[in-house]
Design a protein around this motif. Structure first.
Motif: not given
Length: 201
Positions: A82-86, A182-186
């Protein structure tokens, strides 16, 4: 896997964001996500190395501590990543990934792909104490209520690039994602405990 690999993953997620592939899902929180099939979609090919390393880590855990599984002969399957961008302002409320055992999730692995992170960026993973259940004596013993002693957070994990976090998916590891500034990638991977016969991880 190294900062260069984290940079590659981040580029993959950034491209997916720019192309509109990552979409909002109210059920999953205020982040934007997409399921990645690394075998079927070339867009996600760079994530295959992460899946292979995660399989290696989980396999090592099983060999080192077989009692972590519910049953010794269980097999484990991995869901698609599961690719996530906050985005700034996004968060995820406190929950457990497998609160009642129905989805068979056993372990949750989260890999962060930030380039830089400072405390002001927010977006930490907050872990809580195990969520035990106690009988609701005022309801004739017919229901359960959360133990009030589980409200204290145990640990805040910063989303540092190339960091891999592993925790149980059930009520042993309630957690939330604090508001990102701020943008957060996980990338999140789940390993499910299945009944044999099944190809084991």
């Amino acid at each position: 896997l190294g900062v260069n690999f984290a940079s590659t993953v981040r580029s993959t997620l950034t491209a997916a964001w720019d192309d509109g592939v990552l979409t909002a899902d109210e059920y999953l929180g205020t982040d934007h996500t997409a399921w990645a099939d690394t075998a079927a979609d070339a867009r996600w090919a760079s994530l295959a190395a992460l899946e292979a390393k995660a399989d290696e880590v989980v396999g090592g855990l099983r060999r080192a501590a077989p009692d972590l599984a519910e049953t010794a002969d269980s097999c484990f399957s991995r869901q698609h990543a599961l690719c996530c961008r906050y985005s700034a302002g996004a968060s995820l409320d406190r929950h457990a990934d497998n609160p009642n055992g129905e989805n068979k999730r056993w372990l949750t692995l989260v890999y962060y792909a930030q380039s830089e992170w400072v405390e002001a960026d927010g977006g930490c993973l907050r872990l809580y104490r195990e969520e035990r259940r106690v009988s609701d004596g005022g309801n004739g013993g017919s229901g359960n209520v959360p133990d009030d002693m589980t409200d204290d957070p145990v640990l805040d994990v910063a989303p540092l690039g190339d960091r891999l976090v592993i925790f149980f998916s059930d009520l042993r590891s309630p957690h939330e994602v604090l508001k990102a500034n701020a943008p957060r990638y996980a990338i999140t991977l789940w390993y499910r405990e299945e009944d044999p016969p099944l190809a084991c991880v």
